[in-house]
Design an enzyme around this catalytic site. Structure first.
Site, PDB file in Angstrom:
ATOM      1  N   TYR B  91       0.821  -1.220   0.000  1.00 19.69           N
ATOM      2  CA  TYR B  91       0.000   0.000   0.000  1.00 19.69           C
ATOM      3  C   TYR B  91       0.855   1.270   0.000  1.00 19.69           C
ATOM      4  O   TYR B  91       0.350   2.350   0.266  1.00 19.69           O
ATOM      5  CB  TYR B  91      -0.957  -0.003   1.192  1.00 19.69           C
ATOM      6  CG  TYR B  91      -2.083  -1.021   1.091  1.00 19.69           C
ATOM      7  CD1 TYR B  91      -3.088  -0.876   0.135  1.00 19.69           C
ATOM      8  CD2 TYR B  91      -2.145  -2.122   1.940  1.00 19.69           C
ATOM      9  CE1 TYR B  91      -4.123  -1.795   0.033  1.00 19.69           C
ATOM     10  CE2 TYR B  91      -3.183  -3.056   1.848  1.00 19.69           C
ATOM     11  CZ  TYR B  91      -4.166  -2.877   0.889  1.00 19.69           C
ATOM     12  OH  TYR B  91      -5.199  -3.785   0.790  1.00 19.69           O
ATOM     13  N   ASP B 150      -1.886 -10.110   8.882  1.00 21.28           N
ATOM     14  CA  ASP B 150      -0.686 -10.659   8.238  1.00 21.28           C
ATOM     15  C   ASP B 150       0.049  -9.483   7.644  1.00 21.28           C
ATOM     16  O   ASP B 150      -0.538  -8.769   6.826  1.00 21.28           O
ATOM     17  CB  ASP B 150      -1.032 -11.574   7.056  1.00 21.28           C
ATOM     18  CG  ASP B 150      -1.819 -12.800   7.432  1.00 21.28           C
ATOM     19  OD1 ASP B 150      -1.387 -13.544   8.306  1.00 21.28           O
ATOM     20  OD2 ASP B 150      -2.879 -12.997   6.804  1.00 21.28           O
ATOM     21  N   HIS B 396       4.360  -6.460  -4.665  1.00 17.53           N
ATOM     22  CA  HIS B 396       3.011  -6.343  -5.199  1.00 17.53           C
ATOM     23  C   HIS B 396       2.364  -5.083  -4.644  1.00 17.53           C
ATOM     24  O   HIS B 396       2.801  -4.535  -3.635  1.00 17.53           O
ATOM     25  CB  HIS B 396       2.182  -7.566  -4.816  1.00 17.53           C
ATOM     26  CG  HIS B 396       2.153  -7.792  -3.343  1.00 17.53           C
ATOM     27  ND1 HIS B 396       3.091  -8.558  -2.684  1.00 17.53           N
ATOM     28  CD2 HIS B 396       1.334  -7.308  -2.378  1.00 17.53           C
ATOM     29  CE1 HIS B 396       2.831  -8.552  -1.387  1.00 17.53           C
ATOM     30  NE2 HIS B 396       1.773  -7.787  -1.174  1.00 17.53           N
ATOM     31  N   TYR B 479     -11.389  -0.228  -0.191  1.00 20.39           N
ATOM     32  CA  TYR B 479     -11.432   0.116   1.239  1.00 20.39           C
ATOM     33  C   TYR B 479     -10.144   0.803   1.666  1.00 20.39           C
ATOM     34  O   TYR B 479     -10.087   1.402   2.733  1.00 20.39           O
ATOM     35  CB  TYR B 479     -11.677  -1.152   2.077  1.00 20.39           C
ATOM     36  CG  TYR B 479     -10.443  -1.809   2.652  1.00 20.39           C
ATOM     37  CD1 TYR B 479      -9.628  -2.608   1.868  1.00 20.39           C
ATOM     38  CD2 TYR B 479     -10.082  -1.634   3.986  1.00 20.39           C
ATOM     39  CE1 TYR B 479      -8.499  -3.205   2.390  1.00 20.39           C
ATOM     40  CE2 TYR B 479      -8.945  -2.236   4.517  1.00 20.39           C
ATOM     41  CZ  TYR B 479      -8.154  -3.015   3.718  1.00 20.39           C
ATOM     42  OH  TYR B 479      -7.028  -3.602   4.234  1.00 20.39           O
ATOM     43  N   ARG B 480      -9.129   0.750   0.808  1.00 22.50           N
ATOM     44  CA  ARG B 480      -7.787   1.205   1.162  1.00 22.50           C
ATOM     45  C   ARG B 480      -6.989   1.155  -0.125  1.00 22.50           C
ATOM     46  O   ARG B 480      -7.318   0.384  -1.017  1.00 22.50           O
ATOM     47  CB  ARG B 480      -7.238   0.207   2.180  1.00 22.50           C
ATOM     48  CG  ARG B 480      -5.845   0.424   2.709  1.00 22.50           C
ATOM     49  CD  ARG B 480      -5.543  -0.726   3.661  1.00 22.50           C
ATOM     50  NE  ARG B 480      -4.239  -0.624   4.285  1.00 22.50           N
ATOM     51  CZ  ARG B 480      -3.735  -1.552   5.100  1.00 22.50           C
ATOM     52  NH1 ARG B 480      -4.448  -2.631   5.394  1.00 22.50           N
ATOM     53  NH2 ARG B 480      -2.547  -1.404   5.638  1.00 22.50           N
TER      54      ARG B 480
END
Lengths: 543, 543
Positions: B91, B150, B396, B479-480
């Site tokens: 992210y 996680d 990723h 959501y993010r």
């Protein structure tokens, strides 16, 4: 005719004409007999110059009308005071905090837009009451419960925005906590949808609350930053059964372990209902016509235990309710008993088991129907029964401090408030019970009488302020407050020179620069009234 | 040396000197080898000019130092980018959205201020990781669980502010939802405590979240309005046992009732764990080295059922976990089975029962320890196993849409995303599984590869944008999001000309008028960069 403060007669007349154009003349109220209905039925200023009154009221029926009204109010600097159904008895009713405001009455916006059984949620407008939502669900035969406070005539949205509470399992009984997605008319007239409502075409507006980016919903509870026109609420799929059980423990100091177990089992989700901790023994030494809490001091623990044993009464008791499949609730109740059995002398008694849906006859036999999500007005008869000496028109205003959920703090609050009430010679409506509505704390409720007697009201206003200050000295703050006490109650939240209130004011100035929405609500005054409000407040009596 | 955009070299040098005075020189980093550590380890702009880099970093150890840094940054108009421990892999990691920002690294603020066993909460600083909190609880022998995502190396506060998720029961696995009370340094350097923290001496800061008046906490999640320096979190008192059970249903169209029952039992609190819906049958027709989701289209339901029956594989399956007293979890699992037995051909298999606390040996045998609140880094080995053909340095970025929790929408998402991936010829890391982390919705996770290969990254950036747009067309929002995609992801939340984003901007301008905090985070740009950011964003490639 009353004119809003700071609005010229000409501007006010022009605004009213504009409102009439927007909603049609019949939905703008300016006659005394109409606007008197918006007074607080339990006003602590009954018949005094400080009694809060509206200058007019306007009742839109669409969101577009709300937007147009808000824009016009900005143009003419007319203070608005939005209400949903305007109940909120004991906390200020439908009366504006700032006298002369125009009540923006949303009761006509009463559409139940959707009730979804598979995903168990509702989307409603502000005028929808708990009765409305319950009846809708019953008529459609949907297997869903609502959560309702006492009494059931209030607005589902209004109560949630005041962070009101009910009786069924969490998250449902935390009415703000069970909301998901809002639609809001901002003070500038802009329409905003929060959470997934901001994504065009999203079907998860009522199921995923946060959306993406900052979550602004909390700003619109207990505040004056916008006019909420829709909210989604999560509903509980109807449980198969409800099982009651009561636990008692014998000794005074058992309270510590008693509360710790309630807290632990609550945090684990095993105990998941509203409850209150009774003291069957202490109830016997209440004195006076009211059997008032605090009328006689609690004896020291050693003496307490001797006297309680003499009378054969437990020191503490709690009645619990479990909702779910019959085998599950029976297992939960058995587990709870096994945990409390670690307290020597604990007793357990099984209450009734209800299988849902109840027949009308069975429902009529349920003593407290709100515990199974059925709205009613029974609380008013309860009040009438226990306050026989009072006039039927007597009301009350609530003092509602949050107390940490541990035995020591609970005993401390019991003593501090009991001592104070005895010293001041007043007896509010209160059981002195720590009530467990919120997720992790106790609430104590004290209802100070409102009479048609100025001296009584004056004294009780003073007592209310003293209670707020006394609570703050001990680290206890209110979860909600009567509109006449918002400044002192919020004023107690004063960490770092009231930096949180200053932040609220920064937000107010940014979101409502003309200060047209609900001036003074929860201590948030628009910039042009802020200084004056502070001075009045410092003067000593309620602003 | 990189200079923050809009800051002169002289001002930047003066600011750095000031920072050194505040935190001591050793905690201000300006050397390339130091500030390179703040790059996103999985940057989609690896080695390209657009790769986000910090100009410097400053690591305070006290709240007062944070306040002083923020005040100095205002004086010199230095953009700051606060991080907690700076993980957030997939992210955006610890890299600023705006290149040249000074990273405000809070990892040294790593005090566990309190863990309260009776009231089951923790109060921590931003540098506290899930490992830290878990180890603290283990060392003290407290009977409390944490909820961990996680992997477990991230910040408890950072993850909550990003609205991250874990595996144990609600409210705990909703990390923002389980928070209670914040301390925040505002952009002007003022220190605010929210909820009961605003009441001096309150002992309920970590137990009653709302306080009195507007609840501002949500503003500080997924945003850039302040620097959060403390948060309280509710913890789950250690359950006695955990019981697993798996359900399968035979036919394709069983998914509708399957999901409806999961939703109902979830809303009733009977099923209260994270889970994901597998398709043992559909897994067999994945093709390619990656066994990629969407590699072959799903057959029509009739053909699906024939082929699934042929193979003797169920169409859908879910593994559930129940936590609590042994008798209660057994009753819950039995009740769940009785509900799903209404689907013809449903099968049930009992999983292991764990009695807590587990011995070290027993714990080592638990396949997915995060499900019982034990932090670890096993997820990285899982990734390595399934992505054998990739370089070990391949990373990723996550695409994370929220999908309504009903069978029809789940199938629709499966088809829409599967078709698109096949058409575009790309295979992100994804199971295509609807995952149930959030309270009432599904989440799908697609990890687009980050390689040390500019062409691959460019293509995957393009695919990411296409996925965001495709999802929005179907009413699905994220959501993010990875920090490189915040503008398009938030841009999809465009109801009424993006009125919600405009509200965020109004709040930003009021709370951070100099725009010094985390410019661009979640699409919120300070006024002086807003226009430019919009133009870059319109240009097509990621800003």
């Amino acid at each position: 005719m009353i004119t809003p403060p700071g609005t010229s007669s000409a501007d006010f007349a022009a605004a009213l004409d504009g409102f009439r154009e927007i909603v049609s003349p019949e939905w703008v109220f300016t006659e005394k007999e109409d606007i008197d209905l918006y007074k607080d039925a339990y006003s602590p200023f009954w018949g005094e110059p400080d009694e809060r009154v509206a200058s007019a009221a306007v009742a839109p029926v669409t969101v577009e009308q709300v937007q147009a009204i808000v824009r016009l109010a900005n143009r003419y600097r007319v203070p608005l005071y939005p209400i949903s159904t305007g109940k909120n008895l004991g906390y200020g009713g439908s009366a504006p905090v700032l006298s002369g405001s125009v009540v923006l009455d949303l009761k006509r916006m009463n559409r139940i837009i959707e009730v979804n059984e598979d995903e168990s949620f509702a989307l409603v407008e502000p005028g929808v009451s708990y009765f409305d939502l319950y009846n809708y669900i019953q008529e459609k035969g949907l297997k869903l419960w609502i959560d309702t406070p006492d009494p059931g005539w209030g607005s589902v949205i209004g109560n949630a925005l005041e962070r009101g509470l009910g009786y069924t399992p969490l998250p449902y009984r935390d009415h703000f906590g069970a909301h998901c997605g809002m639609e809001i008319v901002l003070a500038n007239g802009e329409l905003v949808r929060t959470g997934m409502g901001a994504l065009p075409g999203a079907k998860s507006w009522q199921t995923y609350r946060y959306g993406c980016g900052p979550w602004v919903d909390g700003l619109f509870s207990q505040s004056n930053f916008g006019v909420v026109t829709k909210i989604g609420f999560w509903l509980l799929p109807r449980p198969d059964a409800s099982l009651e059980g009561t636990i008692t423990v014998p000794r005074h100091n058992d309270i510590h372990r008693f509360v710790a177990l309630l807290a632990k089992l609550g945090a684990q989700g095993v105990i998941n209902c509203a409850y209150w901790i009774e003291s069957p023994f202490a109830n016997t030494f209440r004195a006076g016509a009211d059997h008032a809490f605090g009328a006689t001091p609690d004896p020291e623990p050693a003496e307490w235990d001797v006297r309680a044993a003499d009378k054969g009464l437990p020191s503490w008791a709690v009645r619990l309710c479990f909702h779910g499949a019959e085998a599950v609730v029976r297992a939960q109740w058995a587990h709870v008993q096994s945990e409390f059995a670690s307290i020597a002398g604990a007793t357990f008694s099984d209450g009734p088991l209800y299988r849902h849906p109840l027949s009308a006859q069975d429902l009529a036999r349920v003593p407290k129907q709100v515990e199974i999500g059925v709205p009613n007005l029974a609380i008013f008869t309860a009040g009438a029964r226990t306050r026989e000496k009072k006039s039927p028109s007597a009301g009350h205003m609530w003092f509602s401090p949050v107390i940490p959920m541990n035995g020591a703090e609970m005993l401390r609050a019991r003593k501090v408030f009991g001592d104070a009430l005895r010293e001041w010679g007043i007896s509010p409506i209160t059981s002195g019970l720590p009530m467990h509505y919120q997720e992790r704390t106790f609430l104590m409720l004290f209802g100070f009488e409102i009479a048609h007697d100025r001296e009584v009201n004056k004294k009780n206003r003073q007592s209310m302020r003293q209670m707020v200050a006394l609570a703050a000295q001990h680290g206890w703050g209110e979860y909600r407050t009567h509109s006449a006490f918002m400044d002192p109650v919020v004023g107690a939240y004063s960490y770092n020179n009231s930096s949180l209130l200053k932040l609220h004011e920064t937000l107010k100035d940014a979101m409502d620069p003309n200060g047209i929405l609900s001036a003074g609500r929860y201590g948030i005054w628009p910039a042009h009234l802020r200084q004056a409000a502070r001075q009045v407040n410092r003067r000593g009596d309620i602003q």
